[in-house]
Design an enzyme around this catalytic site. Structure first.
Site, PDB file in Angstrom:
ATOM      1  N   ASN A   1       0.858  -1.183   0.000  1.00 17.53           N
ATOM      2  CA  ASN A   1       0.000   0.000   0.000  1.00 17.53           C
ATOM      3  C   ASN A   1       0.898   1.238   0.000  1.00 17.53           C
ATOM      4  OD1 ASN A   1      -2.329  -1.577   0.140  1.00 17.53           O
ATOM      5  ND2 ASN A   1      -2.234  -1.671   2.380  1.00 17.53           N
TER       6      ASN A   1
ATOM      7  N   GLN B   1      -2.165   3.336   2.577  1.00 18.54           N
ATOM      8  CA  GLN B   1      -1.030   3.206   3.496  1.00 18.54           C
ATOM      9  C   GLN B   1      -1.324   3.955   4.792  1.00 18.54           C
ATOM     10  OE1 GLN B   1       2.705   4.680   1.942  1.00 18.54           O
ATOM     11  NE2 GLN B   1       3.889   3.805   3.637  1.00 18.54           N
TER      12      GLN B   1
ATOM     13  N   HIS C   1       6.562  -1.230   3.803  1.00 15.52           N
ATOM     14  CA  HIS C   1       6.344  -2.613   4.244  1.00 15.52           C
ATOM     15  C   HIS C   1       5.602  -3.375   3.152  1.00 15.52           C
ATOM     16  CE1 HIS C   1       3.114   0.002   5.679  1.00 15.52           C
ATOM     17  NE2 HIS C   1       2.287  -1.023   5.503  1.00 15.52           N
TER      18      HIS C   1
HETATM   19  P1  DGP Z   1      -0.780  -0.185   5.725  1.00 15.69           P
HETATM   20  O1  DGP Z   1      -2.207   0.182   5.908  1.00 15.69           O
HETATM   21  O2  DGP Z   1      -0.483  -0.810   4.379  1.00 15.69           O
HETATM   22  O3  DGP Z   1       0.141   0.978   6.051  1.00 15.69           O
HETATM   23  O4  DGP Z   1      -0.486  -1.327   6.779  1.00 15.69           O
HETATM   24  C1  DGP Z   1      -0.082  -1.099   8.089  1.00 15.69           C
HETATM   25  C2  DGP Z   1      -0.331  -2.358   8.849  1.00 15.69           C
HETATM   26  O5  DGP Z   1       0.431  -2.317  10.024  1.00 15.69           O
HETATM   27  C3  DGP Z   1      -1.785  -2.572   9.278  1.00 15.69           C
HETATM   28  O6  DGP Z   1      -2.281  -3.757   8.662  1.00 15.69           O
HETATM   29  C4  DGP Z   1      -1.729  -2.727  10.778  1.00 15.69           C
HETATM   30  C5  DGP Z   1      -0.275  -2.952  11.054  1.00 15.69           C
HETATM   31  N1  DGP Z   1       0.228  -2.386  12.285  1.00 15.69           N
HETATM   32  C6  DGP Z   1       0.099  -1.101  12.697  1.00 15.69           C
HETATM   33  N2  DGP Z   1       0.722  -0.923  13.875  1.00 15.69           N
HETATM   34  C7  DGP Z   1       1.265  -2.124  14.200  1.00 15.69           C
HETATM   35  C8  DGP Z   1       2.051  -2.571  15.314  1.00 15.69           C
HETATM   36  O7  DGP Z   1       2.371  -1.832  16.237  1.00 15.69           O
HETATM   37  N3  DGP Z   1       2.416  -3.883  15.291  1.00 15.69           N
HETATM   38  C9  DGP Z   1       2.088  -4.732  14.276  1.00 15.69           C
HETATM   39  N4  DGP Z   1       2.511  -5.996  14.359  1.00 15.69           N
HETATM   40  N5  DGP Z   1       1.353  -4.333  13.219  1.00 15.69           N
HETATM   41  C10 DGP Z   1       0.955  -3.045  13.188  1.00 15.69           C
END
Ligand code: DGP
Length: 111
Positions: free
Chosen positions: A84, A91, A97
């Site tokens: 994303n 995003q 990521h």
């Molecule tokens: P995006 O929307 O593509 O930016 O995805 C970000 C993702 O990151 C979302 O699916 C939730 C995940 N996420 C956000 N904060 C944390 C965190 O503190 N730990 C983990 N494991 N995932 C997280």
């Protein structure tokens, strides 16, 4: 970057459910899984998004890690990689990521 959640996870300051780590990248389970297998592959160096990534070797490495993780997690019927990018791309964390999603049949188009 001090305030970046994925930098803090990559440095070990914030715990994560890690599935892979090397000098350049880390992979850990997403906090809000959208599939039975939902892992994020993250470069340790901060890039806001894919448009900032200027390192060809690292680019190749991240995809290699994604493939390694998919094999390790046994998503043998297939999986999807998603990056994303920006507001319209959905995003929410501004540290590059790759989502690895699998363990169920995924719909297309994603909507
Ligand atoms: P995006 O929307 O593509 O930016 O995805 C970000 C993702 O990151 C979302 O699916 C939730 C995940 N996420 C956000 N904060 C944390 C965190 O503190 N730990 C983990 N494991 N995932 C997280």
């Amino acid at each position: 970057m001090d305030n970046c959640i994925f930098c803090r996870i990559a440095s070990g300051e914030i715990p994560s459910k890690k599935v892979y780590e090397d000098d350049l990248a880390i992979a850990f389970y997403d906090l809000e899984p959208q599939a039975p297998v939902h892992v994020l592959i993250v470069p340790k160096k901060h890039y806001d998004n894919i448009t900032m990534l200027d390192d060809d070797a690292l680019t190749a490495h991240l995809f290699k890690v994604a493939s390694t993780v998919a094999e390790k997690l046994g998503v043998k019927h297939g999986f999807r990689l998603v990056i994303n990018t920006g507001k319209d791309g959905g995003q929410s964390v501004n540290h590059l990521h790759i989502h690895l999603l699998g363990g169920r049949e995924l719909q297309w188009p994603p909507g």
